[in-house]
Design an enzyme around this catalytic site. Structure first.
Site, PDB file in Angstrom:
ATOM      1  N   GLU A   2      -4.963   1.518   2.909  1.00  0.00           N
ATOM      2  CA  GLU A   2      -4.803   0.382   3.838  1.00  0.00           C
ATOM      3  C   GLU A   2      -4.856   0.828   5.288  1.00  0.00           C
ATOM      4  O   GLU A   2      -5.404   0.127   6.142  1.00  0.00           O
ATOM      5  CB  GLU A   2      -3.467  -0.321   3.547  1.00  0.00           C
ATOM      6  CG  GLU A   2      -3.243  -1.614   4.311  1.00  0.00           C
ATOM      7  CD  GLU A   2      -2.596  -1.418   5.678  1.00  0.00           C
ATOM      8  OE1 GLU A   2      -2.543  -2.386   6.458  1.00  0.00           O
ATOM      9  OE2 GLU A   2      -2.127  -0.283   5.970  1.00  0.00           O
ATOM     10  N   GLU A   3      -4.291   1.999   5.555  1.00  0.00           N
ATOM     11  CA  GLU A   3      -4.184   2.448   6.948  1.00  0.00           C
ATOM     12  C   GLU A   3      -5.531   2.791   7.569  1.00  0.00           C
ATOM     13  O   GLU A   3      -5.639   2.896   8.781  1.00  0.00           O
ATOM     14  CB  GLU A   3      -3.258   3.668   7.031  1.00  0.00           C
ATOM     15  CG  GLU A   3      -1.814   3.410   6.585  1.00  0.00           C
ATOM     16  CD  GLU A   3      -1.050   2.509   7.543  1.00  0.00           C
ATOM     17  OE1 GLU A   3      -1.626   2.095   8.570  1.00  0.00           O
ATOM     18  OE2 GLU A   3       0.128   2.218   7.258  1.00  0.00           O
ATOM     19  N   HIS A  30       4.269   4.036  12.875  1.00  0.00           N
ATOM     20  CA  HIS A  30       3.254   5.083  12.759  1.00  0.00           C
ATOM     21  C   HIS A  30       3.708   6.409  13.366  1.00  0.00           C
ATOM     22  O   HIS A  30       2.883   7.187  13.857  1.00  0.00           O
ATOM     23  CB  HIS A  30       1.933   4.646  13.391  1.00  0.00           C
ATOM     24  CG  HIS A  30       1.170   3.679  12.542  1.00  0.00           C
ATOM     25  ND1 HIS A  30      -0.080   3.206  12.896  1.00  0.00           N
ATOM     26  CD2 HIS A  30       1.454   3.091  11.344  1.00  0.00           C
ATOM     27  CE1 HIS A  30      -0.514   2.376  11.961  1.00  0.00           C
ATOM     28  NE2 HIS A  30       0.408   2.283  11.013  1.00  0.00           N
ATOM     29  N   HIS A  59       0.848  -1.201   0.000  1.00  0.00           N
ATOM     30  CA  HIS A  59       0.000   0.000   0.000  1.00  0.00           C
ATOM     31  C   HIS A  59       0.879   1.245   0.000  1.00  0.00           C
ATOM     32  O   HIS A  59       1.906   1.295   0.669  1.00  0.00           O
ATOM     33  CB  HIS A  59      -0.959  -0.001   1.192  1.00  0.00           C
ATOM     34  CG  HIS A  59      -0.297   0.092   2.534  1.00  0.00           C
ATOM     35  ND1 HIS A  59      -0.003   1.306   3.137  1.00  0.00           N
ATOM     36  CD2 HIS A  59       0.111  -0.859   3.404  1.00  0.00           C
ATOM     37  CE1 HIS A  59       0.550   1.088   4.320  1.00  0.00           C
ATOM     38  NE2 HIS A  59       0.636  -0.222   4.505  1.00  0.00           N
ATOM     39  N   GLU A  72       4.434  -5.702   3.843  1.00  0.00           N
ATOM     40  CA  GLU A  72       3.953  -4.754   4.847  1.00  0.00           C
ATOM     41  C   GLU A  72       5.097  -4.269   5.735  1.00  0.00           C
ATOM     42  O   GLU A  72       6.252  -4.662   5.564  1.00  0.00           O
ATOM     43  CB  GLU A  72       2.874  -5.414   5.716  1.00  0.00           C
ATOM     44  CG  GLU A  72       1.477  -4.920   5.425  1.00  0.00           C
ATOM     45  CD  GLU A  72       1.223  -3.493   5.856  1.00  0.00           C
ATOM     46  OE1 GLU A  72       2.150  -2.842   6.401  1.00  0.00           O
ATOM     47  OE2 GLU A  72       0.107  -3.007   5.661  1.00  0.00           O
ATOM     48  N   ASP A  91       6.459   1.396   6.373  1.00  0.00           N
ATOM     49  CA  ASP A  91       5.024   1.100   6.372  1.00  0.00           C
ATOM     50  C   ASP A  91       4.312   2.036   5.399  1.00  0.00           C
ATOM     51  O   ASP A  91       3.739   3.040   5.818  1.00  0.00           O
ATOM     52  CB  ASP A  91       4.453   1.261   7.781  1.00  0.00           C
ATOM     53  CG  ASP A  91       2.984   0.912   7.870  1.00  0.00           C
ATOM     54  OD1 ASP A  91       2.520   0.156   6.996  1.00  0.00           O
ATOM     55  OD2 ASP A  91       2.301   1.410   8.786  1.00  0.00           O
TER      56      ASP A  91
END
Length: 1000
Positions: free
Chosen positions: A212-213, A311, A166, A238, A178
């Site tokens: 995706e998130e 994140h 993604h 991922e 990520d």
């Protein structure tokens, strides 16, 4: 003559040297493999460029690019440009297509590569938690057609291969791992498979999904594209950390995992898959869509640590390297090469079911790597069969040898005494076969209980220390178990020496391993737990080591022969209640002549020889009798038994034939080197397997406390692994001198003090807290909140200037962040909507009014059912949501497509609808059917009339773009002033939420 020093003998020096060297080598190598990413090779495959991948990653992670941001659109345009550039550089002419299936088929007939710029697919779906989502996809799909027409995904073959990553990030992170590394990996795979001579035999579909998130939206939108029915296998790339090695997280079956086996640098363990199944890892990936919704079979490969950077702004190129890119890229290349060249039918099922892909079903798998170089994969059923076989066969084999030894009169364990034949009934020789039998379980239970107690103690006093100092916790537990076990076993040995301590310890370990393996086997069969495979190998190693101890007893004399030696010419027996007889020759095994603590012989005194009362330890062997030795000498006869006197005198000094120290006198015949064979059987492989799992679990879970997860489980898992890692030492630990254990004691004291008192966070392991700003657009109330661990989040807030003098309110964060506190205070106003900032003298509610607009009206459908129509518009955003005070039973969104695979509303209704648009400033029209209730006052013609209940709620729009300084000043303030040991992430899909209430 001086004793010859045997470097392999079961004596303190060899035991300590070998064991220290082996464990040091194992610990160092395990840590290196776990922490150090392998170097990039000198040359990479043709058309693979790590320099290009690194530059692509820097471009991709140059800013925050969540779905709801302007930079996300820029990233998408750049990806289309890079795909075009790669294909042109490889001389490939490609076609573009929409997601119309007819166009898809016609394009595929004439082109080797088709680019699907999907700006059509949308999906409306729900969950059982009362959430519904409408999402408009912006996926990029590249289909590389296979050269084998029979294996082509457009034929009846086994389908194509899907490779997914993604390209969106979270609003609080740059997304380097990520999922930036996954994206640049796909770009390099595209370059490889479109190079002349490297075309795949079977179709490869490269999916760069967006969203995706925000609830795996991009993968669900892919389901709406007809091309999603073509691939039967998938590889999902991922990231849940920042750098390091890419781990095989999950696999659907054994057959698909065997393709990953060809990776040059395999890294992964089935225990992570068990962790996902049991809910130990809360986050999810697109894997569950491709497998659970589409029915494909495939693999989930991701970066996993450190989670403190996940994140956050530290998920950047600063904390990753080209080595990490190569680690994921090399695994993906080998896997996709294998899958795309496979033309068999094992990934075909008999029929499609509810729109799922025809991928068949495989067998449950067990997999693990060894030192990141070798990969093992086999069926769970095979593991179960081996477990059952071992549980049945090992005790049978041991019992058979037990019977043989007993019939050979060489079974000395549990033999307390032996009767002298021809003597009086009470005349006997003590063999001391029970000595040392109970000390192993006692010391094991005490040491293990102490380590578990440490887990509870640290959890009570300083529970978060494992967040930053996991290796300090490991050191504390390892040294504690080692020292306590050594102290108890050594003390017992000093009081009552025994040659059977090693055998009895292995016997107890066998019993414990048998019980554990029984439980593991039940888990394999009933609960499909594969991560306990190491216990099968552990049990096998202990069984073989114990069998070696049994074989050692064949070197001992028969009990009858040994007892005969104790008599004189007329078979007179020596009892413990009689004085020792006087012999002209020196006793071979006298207590005073036995080796001292340093292994040398202790001198004999005539006074002791003449006056000491005989006991069970009093030597009764004489120089004119046959002696048996093997551990410390050789078999020897006197000259009167037929051997020349010269030969007898040519042997070493007679004290070399003594048993070790004051151990049972018959033990001199035991081999002295077999301990090393046993140690090398029960130590290296089991420790490697357990050690790899322990490190993987630690890295996966040690920082999940920031998400609200309980930490006690982490400490208990570490305690259990500690016992399993050090258990191979226990059979031999009584040979250790006090020097090294004392050193370990001091290390234990130091690490314990540190673990109980040290601050649990650091600049390299930052506590993650979660930010959100909420604005009530009706009243102008502006609230900023940070969610995190109680006590620490308040400390962070106290450093923010905007919180000074404000009333900070903290409440439980709720189910999604269980265990955390959400603390709120009046914050700095946001400027997420241009020209809508608060102006001096203007009430806040008027300044905020232009952020969003909506209209909720009551309507009636053709069947006279009451419905609520909500038209919603958000300024400078493409993400909004509607919250209801009570669930609605049906919904319809204008422009949404119907799909029987998706239920717009869950079984218990919908309390929240999330709306995602691919266009900016686009309005939504949502029609919902509220709950109904009976109105008994409105009977018509004797029939009860129903009317809709009142429906209250609020509309909310989200702003997630923090790329420009000053857009969200409250977040800028947190980044600027929060302590160095903390880091901020996003709490929800939006960084800022503006809401207005409605009632209809």
């Amino acid at each position: 003559m001086a004793r010859f020093w045997n470097p392999f003998a079961f004596t303190p020096a060899p035991v300590q040297v070998f064991m220290v060297l082996v464990y040091a080598a194992l610990f160092v190598s395990l840590l290196v493999i776990h922490l150090v990413v392998p170097d990039v090779p000198g040359s990479t495959p043709k058309s693979i460029s790590l320099d290009a991948a690194w530059l692509d990653l820097k471009h991709l992670s140059a800013g925050f690019h969540p779905y709801n941001s302007r930079f996300n659109d820029e990233v998408r345009d750049w990806l289309l440009h890079r795909i075009d550039q790669i294909l042109k550089d490889n001389g490939v002419k490609y076609e573009t297509a929409s997601n119309d299936f007819d166009a898809l088929s016609s394009k595929a007939d004439s082109a080797s590569v088709i680019l699907y710029n999907d700006l059509i697919s949308n999906a409306t779906f729900s969950s059982n938690s009362g959430l519904s989502v409408y999402f408009e996809g912006t996926n990029i799909i590249v289909q590389v057609r296979g050269t084998d027409s029979e294996a082509s995904s457009n034929s009846s073959g086994s389908g194509g291969v899907l490779v997914n990553a993604h390209y969106d990030s979270v609003s609080s992170g740059f997304g380097a791992t990520d999922d930036g590394v996954g994206v640049v990996t796909i770009l390099q795979l595209l370059s490889f498979f479109t190079t002349k001579g490297q075309e795949p035999a079977k179709d490869i579909i490269f999916l760069l999904n967006n969203g995706e998130e925000d609830y795996l939206n991009g993968a669900r939108a892919f389901m709406r594209n007809p091309i999603s029915q073509l691939p039967h296998t998938f590889l999902n790339l991922e990231g849940a950390g920042a750098g390091g090695r890419a781990v095989l997280f999950r696999s659907t079956d054994t057959e698909i995992t065997k393709f990953y086996e060809k990776s040059p640098l395999p890294f992964g363990n089935v225990v992570t898959a068990d962790g996902f199944k049991r809910g130990l890892v809360r986050s999810q990936t697109d894997y569950i869509i491709f497998n659970g919704e589409l029915g494909m079979r495939g693999l989930d490969v991701a970066f996993m640590a450190p989670r403190s950077r996940y994140h956050t702004v530290e998920d950047s190129t600063r904390y990753t390297t080209e080595k990490s890119i190569w680690h994921m890229l090399s695994a993906a290349l080998a896997t996709v090469q294998g899958l795309s060249s496979y033309t068999g039918s094992q990934f075909d099922g008999e029929e499609k079911d509810n729109g799922k892909v025809n991928s068949g079903s495989g067998s449950e798998a067990v997999w693990f790597d060894l030192y990141g170089r070798t990969f093992a994969v086999f069926q769970l059923h095979t593991l179960f069969a081996i477990s059952v076989t071992l549980l049945v066969a090992s005790p049978v084999i041991l019992i058979i040898f037990n019977i043989i030894l007993a019939r050979s009169e060489k079974w000395y364990p549990f033999a307390r005494k032996a009767i002298v034949q021809g003597a009086e009934d009470d005349e006997h020789v003590f063999l001391k076969g029970w000595r040392g039998f109970f000390r192993s379980p006692i010391s094991f239970v005490i040491a293990s209980a102490a380590v578990v107690g440490l887990a509870f103690l640290v959890t009570k006093l300083n529970p978060l220390i494992v967040y930053s100092s996991e290796y300090s916790v490991w050191t504390m537990m390892l040294t504690a178990w080692f020292f306590l076990t050594w102290f108890l076993m050594r003390c017992a040995y000093e009081v009552r020496p025994t040659a059977l301590q090693r055998t009895y310890t292995l016997l107890w370990q066998y019993i414990g391993a048998f019980i554990l393996l029984t439980a593991v086997t039940v888990g394999e069969n009933n609960f499909h737990i594969a991560g306990s495979y190491f216990m099968v190998i552990y049990m096998g190693a202990i069984s073989v080591a114990l069998l070696i101890s049994y074989l050692e007893f064949f070197a001992l004399p028969r009990k009858s022969t040994f007892v005969k030696i104790f008599g004189n010419g007329d078979n007179a027996s020596i009892r413990t209640d009689q004085p020792a007889p006087s012999y002209s020759s020196r006793p071979l095994l006298s207590r005073d002549a036995s080796p001292g603590r340093d292994g040398s012989a202790r001198p004999s005194t005539s006074q002791n020889d003449a006056d000491d009362e005989a006991t069970e330890q009093t030597s009764l062997l004489h120089a004119d009798r046959q002696t048996f030795s093997g551990g410390y000498g050789s078999r020897r006869r006197s000259a009167e038994d037929g051997e020349p006197e010269e030969e007898a005198q040519s042997n070493d000094d007679i004290t070399t034939y003594q048993p070790y120290r004051d151990e049972q006198f018959w033990s001199a015949a035991l081999p002295s080197w077999t301990w090393l064979v046993q140690f090398l059987i029960i130590c290296p492989i089991p420790v490697i397997l357990v050690g790899q799992i322990a490190l993987l679990i630690t890295s996966s879970l040690n920082q999940t406390s920031a998400d609200g997860s309980a930490v006690l489980l982490v400490y208990l898992l570490m305690a259990g692994a500690t016992v399993l890692i050090l258990a191979p030492i226990e059979p031999f630990i009584h040979r250790w001198t006090y020097h090294i254990p004392t050193f370990f004691l001091f290390i234990f004291i130091g690490t314990t003090i540190y673990n109980l008192t040290a601050f649990p966070f650091s600049a390299s392991a930052k506590l993650k807290v979660y930010f959100i700003q909420r604005v009530d657009l009706d009243t102008g109330l502006n609230t900023v909140s940070l969610t995190g661990l109680d006590g620490y989040v308040q400390s962070i807030i106290s450093e923010l200037p905007s919180s000074h003098g404000k009333d900070v309110t903290c409440v439980s964060a709720g189910a999604n962040r269980a265990g955390l506190q959400e603390c709120s205070w009046p914050g700095i106003p946001a400027a997420v909507v241009p020209h809508a900032e608060i102006a001096p003298g203007i009430p806040p509610e008027k300044s905020y009014a232009s952020w969003l607009d909506f209209n909720a009206t009551r309507t009636t459908d053709k069947k006279n059912n009451t419905q609520i129509e909500i038209k919603l518009y958000g300024n400078n955003t493409r993400a909004c949501k509607i919250l209801f005070d009570k669930p609605v039973t049906a919904l319809k969104i204008k422009g949404s497509a119907d799909d029987p695979r998706f239920d717009p509303v869950g079984k218990n209704g919908t309390s929240e609808i999330r709306l995602w648009s691919r266009e900016w400033d686009k309005p939504w029209t949502v029609v919902v059917t509220p709950s109904e209730q009976e109105d008994t006052a409105g009977d018509v013609d004797g029939k009860r009339k129903k009317k809709a209940a009142g429906l209250d709620g609020k509309v909310v729009c989200l702003w997630s773009d923090a790329n420009e300084l000053g857009t969200i000043p409250a977040l800028d303030e947190v980044w600027r002033f929060m302590p160095a040991w903390s880091m901020v992430s996003k709490l929800s899909d939006g960084l800022v939420e503006g809401s207005k209430a409605f009632a209809v």
